[in-house]
Write an enzyme that holds these catalytic residues in place. Structure first.
Site, PDB file in Angstrom:
ATOM      1  N   TRP A 133       0.805  -1.221   0.000  1.00 45.50           N
ATOM      2  CA  TRP A 133       0.000   0.000   0.000  1.00 45.50           C
ATOM      3  C   TRP A 133       0.842   1.277   0.000  1.00 45.50           C
ATOM      4  O   TRP A 133       0.319   2.366  -0.155  1.00 45.50           O
ATOM      5  CB  TRP A 133      -0.884   0.011   1.267  1.00 45.50           C
ATOM      6  CG  TRP A 133      -0.086  -0.380   2.492  1.00 45.50           C
ATOM      7  CD1 TRP A 133      -0.016  -1.621   3.046  1.00 45.50           C
ATOM      8  CD2 TRP A 133       0.813   0.451   3.256  1.00 45.50           C
ATOM      9  NE1 TRP A 133       0.863  -1.626   4.103  1.00 45.50           N
ATOM     10  CE2 TRP A 133       1.385  -0.361   4.261  1.00 45.50           C
ATOM     11  CE3 TRP A 133       1.175   1.798   3.190  1.00 45.50           C
ATOM     12  CZ2 TRP A 133       2.301   0.128   5.193  1.00 45.50           C
ATOM     13  CZ3 TRP A 133       2.103   2.283   4.114  1.00 45.50           C
ATOM     14  CH2 TRP A 133       2.648   1.454   5.097  1.00 45.50           C
ATOM     15  N   ASN A 134       2.160   1.174   0.226  1.00 49.15           N
ATOM     16  CA  ASN A 134       2.891   2.418   0.547  1.00 49.15           C
ATOM     17  C   ASN A 134       3.046   3.373  -0.633  1.00 49.15           C
ATOM     18  O   ASN A 134       2.934   4.584  -0.479  1.00 49.15           O
ATOM     19  CB  ASN A 134       4.226   2.116   1.232  1.00 49.15           C
ATOM     20  CG  ASN A 134       5.198   1.374   0.377  1.00 49.15           C
ATOM     21  OD1 ASN A 134       4.807   0.704  -0.584  1.00 49.15           O
ATOM     22  ND2 ASN A 134       6.469   1.472   0.693  1.00 49.15           N
ATOM     23  N   ALA A 159      -2.680  -4.633  -1.675  1.00 50.63           N
ATOM     24  CA  ALA A 159      -2.839  -4.668  -0.217  1.00 50.63           C
ATOM     25  C   ALA A 159      -4.308  -4.396   0.133  1.00 50.63           C
ATOM     26  O   ALA A 159      -4.976  -3.583  -0.517  1.00 50.63           O
ATOM     27  CB  ALA A 159      -1.938  -3.633   0.427  1.00 50.63           C
ATOM     28  N   SER A 160      -4.775  -5.047   1.186  1.00 53.04           N
ATOM     29  CA  SER A 160      -6.204  -4.985   1.521  1.00 53.04           C
ATOM     30  C   SER A 160      -6.673  -3.591   1.939  1.00 53.04           C
ATOM     31  O   SER A 160      -7.873  -3.322   1.921  1.00 53.04           O
ATOM     32  CB  SER A 160      -6.507  -5.955   2.663  1.00 53.04           C
ATOM     33  OG  SER A 160      -6.107  -7.239   2.293  1.00 53.04           O
ATOM     34  N   GLY A 209       6.758  -6.298  -0.771  1.00 51.61           N
ATOM     35  CA  GLY A 209       6.170  -6.265   0.567  1.00 51.61           C
ATOM     36  C   GLY A 209       7.145  -6.764   1.600  1.00 51.61           C
ATOM     37  O   GLY A 209       8.361  -6.647   1.434  1.00 51.61           O
ATOM     38  N   SER A 210       6.614  -7.340   2.652  1.00 46.29           N
ATOM     39  CA  SER A 210       7.460  -7.741   3.778  1.00 46.29           C
ATOM     40  C   SER A 210       8.186  -9.057   3.496  1.00 46.29           C
ATOM     41  O   SER A 210       7.797  -9.825   2.613  1.00 46.29           O
ATOM     42  CB  SER A 210       6.583  -7.905   5.025  1.00 46.29           C
ATOM     43  OG  SER A 210       5.650  -8.947   4.794  1.00 46.29           O
ATOM     44  N   GLU A 231      10.605  -8.024  -4.020  1.00 49.22           N
ATOM     45  CA  GLU A 231      11.107  -6.723  -3.547  1.00 49.22           C
ATOM     46  C   GLU A 231      10.649  -6.590  -2.100  1.00 49.22           C
ATOM     47  O   GLU A 231       9.485  -6.284  -1.847  1.00 49.22           O
ATOM     48  CB  GLU A 231      10.508  -5.582  -4.382  1.00 49.22           C
ATOM     49  CG  GLU A 231      10.861  -5.608  -5.851  1.00 49.22           C
ATOM     50  CD  GLU A 231      12.300  -5.218  -6.118  1.00 49.22           C
ATOM     51  OE1 GLU A 231      13.025  -4.877  -5.163  1.00 49.22           O
ATOM     52  OE2 GLU A 231      12.699  -5.269  -7.285  1.00 49.22           O
ATOM     53  N   LEU A 232      11.565  -6.818  -1.172  1.00 42.16           N
ATOM     54  CA  LEU A 232      11.128  -6.906   0.233  1.00 42.16           C
ATOM     55  C   LEU A 232      11.611  -5.717   1.056  1.00 42.16           C
ATOM     56  O   LEU A 232      11.878  -4.653   0.515  1.00 42.16           O
ATOM     57  CB  LEU A 232      11.588  -8.256   0.800  1.00 42.16           C
ATOM     58  CG  LEU A 232      11.187  -9.452  -0.085  1.00 42.16           C
ATOM     59  CD1 LEU A 232      11.686 -10.764   0.491  1.00 42.16           C
ATOM     60  CD2 LEU A 232       9.690  -9.502  -0.317  1.00 42.16           C
ATOM     61  N   CYS A 265      10.368   1.533   1.479  1.00 43.97           N
ATOM     62  CA  CYS A 265      11.352   0.446   1.636  1.00 43.97           C
ATOM     63  C   CYS A 265      12.765   0.999   1.525  1.00 43.97           C
ATOM     64  O   CYS A 265      13.667   0.548   2.209  1.00 43.97           O
ATOM     65  CB  CYS A 265      11.110  -0.629   0.585  1.00 43.97           C
ATOM     66  SG  CYS A 265      11.021   0.015  -1.077  1.00 43.97           S
ATOM     67  N   GLU A 362      13.594  -3.473  10.667  1.00 42.11           N
ATOM     68  CA  GLU A 362      13.192  -2.335   9.841  1.00 42.11           C
ATOM     69  C   GLU A 362      12.165  -1.508  10.627  1.00 42.11           C
ATOM     70  O   GLU A 362      11.270  -2.075  11.248  1.00 42.11           O
ATOM     71  CB  GLU A 362      12.538  -2.866   8.553  1.00 42.11           C
ATOM     72  CG  GLU A 362      11.960  -1.771   7.671  1.00 42.11           C
ATOM     73  CD  GLU A 362      11.282  -2.318   6.404  1.00 42.11           C
ATOM     74  OE1 GLU A 362      10.803  -3.468   6.418  1.00 42.11           O
ATOM     75  OE2 GLU A 362      11.252  -1.568   5.414  1.00 42.11           O
TER      76      GLU A 362
HETATM   77  P1  NAP Z   1       2.957  -6.992   3.599  1.00 36.47           P
HETATM   78  O1  NAP Z   1       2.141  -7.222   4.799  1.00 36.47           O
HETATM   79  O2  NAP Z   1       3.927  -8.002   3.178  1.00 36.47           O
HETATM   80  O3  NAP Z   1       1.917  -6.704   2.404  1.00 36.47           O
HETATM   81  C1  NAP Z   1       2.326  -6.584   1.081  1.00 36.47           C
HETATM   82  C2  NAP Z   1       1.396  -7.396   0.188  1.00 36.47           C
HETATM   83  O4  NAP Z   1       1.567  -8.778   0.464  1.00 36.47           O
HETATM   84  C3  NAP Z   1      -0.067  -7.106   0.422  1.00 36.47           C
HETATM   85  O5  NAP Z   1      -0.758  -7.212  -0.798  1.00 36.47           O
HETATM   86  C4  NAP Z   1      -0.481  -8.210   1.368  1.00 36.47           C
HETATM   87  O6  NAP Z   1      -1.851  -8.475   1.337  1.00 36.47           O
HETATM   88  C5  NAP Z   1       0.312  -9.355   0.827  1.00 36.47           C
HETATM   89  N1  NAP Z   1       0.583 -10.417   1.801  1.00 36.47           N
HETATM   90  C6  NAP Z   1       0.810 -10.309   3.120  1.00 36.47           C
HETATM   91  N2  NAP Z   1       1.064 -11.515   3.656  1.00 36.47           N
HETATM   92  C7  NAP Z   1       0.998 -12.404   2.652  1.00 36.47           C
HETATM   93  C8  NAP Z   1       1.155 -13.802   2.581  1.00 36.47           C
HETATM   94  N3  NAP Z   1       1.449 -14.535   3.656  1.00 36.47           N
HETATM   95  N4  NAP Z   1       1.010 -14.393   1.384  1.00 36.47           N
HETATM   96  C9  NAP Z   1       0.720 -13.672   0.298  1.00 36.47           C
HETATM   97  N5  NAP Z   1       0.553 -12.339   0.298  1.00 36.47           N
HETATM   98  C10 NAP Z   1       0.701 -11.704   1.460  1.00 36.47           C
HETATM   99  O7  NAP Z   1       3.758  -5.665   3.640  1.00 36.47           O
HETATM  100  P2  NAP Z   1       3.466  -4.369   4.512  1.00 36.47           P
HETATM  101  O8  NAP Z   1       3.986  -4.633   5.859  1.00 36.47           O
HETATM  102  O9  NAP Z   1       2.078  -3.918   4.346  1.00 36.47           O
HETATM  103  O10 NAP Z   1       4.393  -3.356   3.693  1.00 36.47           O
HETATM  104  C11 NAP Z   1       5.577  -2.916   4.145  1.00 36.47           C
HETATM  105  C12 NAP Z   1       6.744  -3.823   3.770  1.00 36.47           C
HETATM  106  O11 NAP Z   1       6.913  -3.838   2.363  1.00 36.47           O
HETATM  107  C13 NAP Z   1       8.020  -3.281   4.342  1.00 36.47           C
HETATM  108  O12 NAP Z   1       8.842  -4.331   4.771  1.00 36.47           O
HETATM  109  C14 NAP Z   1       8.633  -2.581   3.148  1.00 36.47           C
HETATM  110  O13 NAP Z   1      10.018  -2.354   3.239  1.00 36.47           O
HETATM  111  C15 NAP Z   1       8.252  -3.499   2.052  1.00 36.47           C
HETATM  112  N6  NAP Z   1       8.341  -2.814   0.745  1.00 36.47           N
HETATM  113  C16 NAP Z   1       9.344  -3.177  -0.112  1.00 36.47           C
HETATM  114  C17 NAP Z   1       9.482  -2.504  -1.324  1.00 36.47           C
HETATM  115  C18 NAP Z   1      10.580  -2.849  -2.290  1.00 36.47           C
HETATM  116  O14 NAP Z   1      10.528  -2.388  -3.428  1.00 36.47           O
HETATM  117  N7  NAP Z   1      11.588  -3.622  -1.929  1.00 36.47           N
HETATM  118  C19 NAP Z   1       8.604  -1.482  -1.637  1.00 36.47           C
HETATM  119  C20 NAP Z   1       7.609  -1.150  -0.730  1.00 36.47           C
HETATM  120  C21 NAP Z   1       7.479  -1.825   0.462  1.00 36.47           C
HETATM  121  P3  NAP Z   1      -2.826  -8.009   2.546  1.00 36.47           P
HETATM  122  O15 NAP Z   1      -2.778  -6.533   2.582  1.00 36.47           O
HETATM  123  O16 NAP Z   1      -4.133  -8.548   2.155  1.00 36.47           O
HETATM  124  O17 NAP Z   1      -2.252  -8.634   3.802  1.00 36.47           O
END
Ligand code: NAP
Length: 469
Positions: A133-134, A159-160, A209-210, A231-232, A265, A362
């Site tokens: 979502w960011n 993201a939800s 995402g994470s 991309e985590l 990120c 992080e």
């Molecule tokens: P997140 O919980 O991992 O969510 C990201 C996406 O993954 C959402 O669509 C989420 O869906 C989905 N998701 C979550 N758990 C999942 C699972 N077990 N299986 C499949 N899909 C899953 O990430 P966040 O915490 O919201 O976002 C922040 C993180 O993203 C930070 O660590 C940040 O550094 C990282 N990030 C990395 C980059 C990059 O380019 N490297 C860019 C931006 C952000 P739901 O919303 O439905 O849970």
């Protein structure tokens, strides 16, 4: 089940959406497959026309799209507009360059006993995109623009908490002219990702995402033998050496930490400062961080809006509290305001030790960790002492030191005397637990291509000269 768009500045629910049923998911995958079969027959010129039309739509609709993003995830309106503009230029970049990036690459035919041999890049099919979502528009466009230009199709699981932006993106490319099903949004829970990725019609996945989500998707993809790009997270170092321009470094450090309300990120998160300039840098940095205006993200003049979710703010608060309980010092911020919305002030925390969560985790909010080092070697050792390896920054006016940092920092990107940023022209991605694969540039568009060897012997029919898919 329903999904909600909740305004982080107020905590109020703005809109609700029904999640897709199994039948709807199945139909969407079917459309993505059918659209792929059609899209692979189109020319680069046709796809470039549609991609340019998507850029035109984004530019025309910038005000509404920016307000939508600010409303559902809290970034400032100015930042949201800048994101829309960046997306339009990302679309134009791939419209202009995809054909060149994917042109046949001739090899030395004699060396491989051929009359002609070359590499051809071909699309592979529907790709699942799991997105955060960011940067709700940019993260998606940086995948979608190269994917569609290569002739792939996309299924977006956003993201939800950003369903409104997800729905907009699911309609954008067909409105621009791409065949129906070329890029669609699935309104699904993360538990349904396995079902989609296991479907044989879906050929690969990209996830931003994470670390936790990345591991889960990679596990499913591993079982299914499907390619992933991940991309985590990141905990980027921002190293300041004695020769640095301290005024500029402190100013950029503030933006690098607090852009997007601290939820990026590639935000600089750990500020590693040489002891000779530590006090001077800390004073300037704290002054800039304290001067940021926190408030209504829709209002002009606001620098930092709310965090996107209540949980996100709680996580940041807990990390800071843990550090303070174990002896860290808060130089500014550190206390949530007593008001509605999920606000957290720009915060600088010093005297961190390895026992504190902030040392290794992080921090996804406007909180900077400040570290003192006494040599180049110590700076690099601390910068690399993290499980992540996304971006990195170093500030020094010594040319030899600049070269050393470029080599020694263990990250997917090194920015010297400037802020880590993504550009369509440069590859983007990480090492270690920050993931693998690259987005953007020529590297990004080739990730989801079949890199096919074509070898022609005596008397073989021509395989053509140009890649038309
Ligand atoms: P997140 O919980 O991992 O969510 C990201 C996406 O993954 C959402 O669509 C989420 O869906 C989905 N998701 C979550 N758990 C999942 C699972 N077990 N299986 C499949 N899909 C899953 O990430 P966040 O915490 O919201 O976002 C922040 C993180 O993203 C930070 O660590 C940040 O550094 C990282 N990030 C990395 C980059 C990059 O380019 N490297 C860019 C931006 C952000 P739901 O919303 O439905 O849970």
């Amino acid at each position: 089940m329903s999904m909600a768009s909740v305004n982080p500045a107020t905590g109020q629910t703005v809109k609700t959406f029904d999640e897709n049923t199994d039948e709807q998911i199945d139909a969407a995958i079917g459309r993505a497959r059918a659209a792929f079969l059609a899209l692979r027959q189109t020319t680069f010129a046709q796809r470039a026309g549609w991609m340019t039309a998507a850029a035109d739509l984004l530019e025309r609709e910038i005000d509404d799209v920016a307000r939508m993003m600010t409303t559902e995830m809290g970034k400032t309106l100015a930042a949201a507009k800048a994101e829309v503009t960046k997306c339009a230029s990302g679309c134009r970049f791939y419209a202009a360059n995809a054909e060149r990036f994917l042109a046949d690459e001739p090899a030395d035919a004699a060396a491989v006993n051929a009359t002609r041999a070359f590499t051809r890049y071909q699309p592979i099919g529907p790709v699942l995109a799991v997105m955060p979502w960011n940067f709700p528009l940019w993260q998606v466009i940086r995948f979608a623009a190269p994917a569609l230009m290569a002739g792939n199709t996309g299924l977006l699981k956003h993201a939800s908490n950003v369903p409104d932006t997800a729905v907009y993106l699911g309609e954008l490319f067909t409105r621009a002219g791409f065949p129906a099903g070329a890029f669609e949004t699935l309104l699904i829970d993360s538990k349904q990702v396995e079902r989609v990725l296991s479907d044989p019609r879906v050929r690969a996945a990209t996830l931003t995402g994470s670390e936790r989500a990345g591991r889960s998707v990679a596990e499913i993809a591993g079982r299914e033998l499907k390619k992933t790009v991940l991309e985590l997270g990141g905990s980027d170092p921002f190293v300041v050496m004695p020769s640095a321009d301290l005024d500029r470094a402190a100013e950029v450090a503030t933006t690098a930490r607090c852009q997007n309300n601290g939820q990026s990120c590639i935000a600089a998160k750990r500020f590693i400062v040489h002891t000779d300039v530590y006090d001077a840098f800390a004073e300037k940095f704290v002054a800039h961080m304290s001067a940021l205006r926190v408030g209504d993200p829709m209002a002009g003049g606001t620098d930092v809006g709310p965090l996107a979710t209540a949980q996100g703010r709680e996580d940041v608060e807990k990390q800071v509290r843990d550090a303070v309980d174990r002896g860290a010092r808060v130089l500014c911020g550190g206390t949530r305001p007593d008001a509605p919305g999920w606000f957290y002030p720009p915060t600088v925390v010093a005297d961190l030790t390895p026992q504190m969560r902030m040392w290794s985790e992080e921090v996804f909010g406007p909180v900077a960790g400040l570290f003192r080092v006494s040599s180049y070697e110590e700076a690099v050792e601390l910068a690399n002492a993290t499980a992540f390896g996304l971006g990195s920054n170093a500030w020094t006016r010594e040319p030899a030191e600049q070269e050393r940092f470029a080599v020694d920092l263990d990250a997917g990107a090194v920015f010297i005397n400037g802020m880590t940023t993504s550009y369509p022209q440069l590859p983007f991605g990480g090492v270690k637990n920050s993931g693998y694969g690259r987005e953007l540039s020529a590297w990004g568009i080739r990730e989801f291509c079949n890199i096919k060897t074509v070898w022609l012997g005596e008397g073989a029919a021509s395989a053509g000269t140009a890649h038309s898919e």
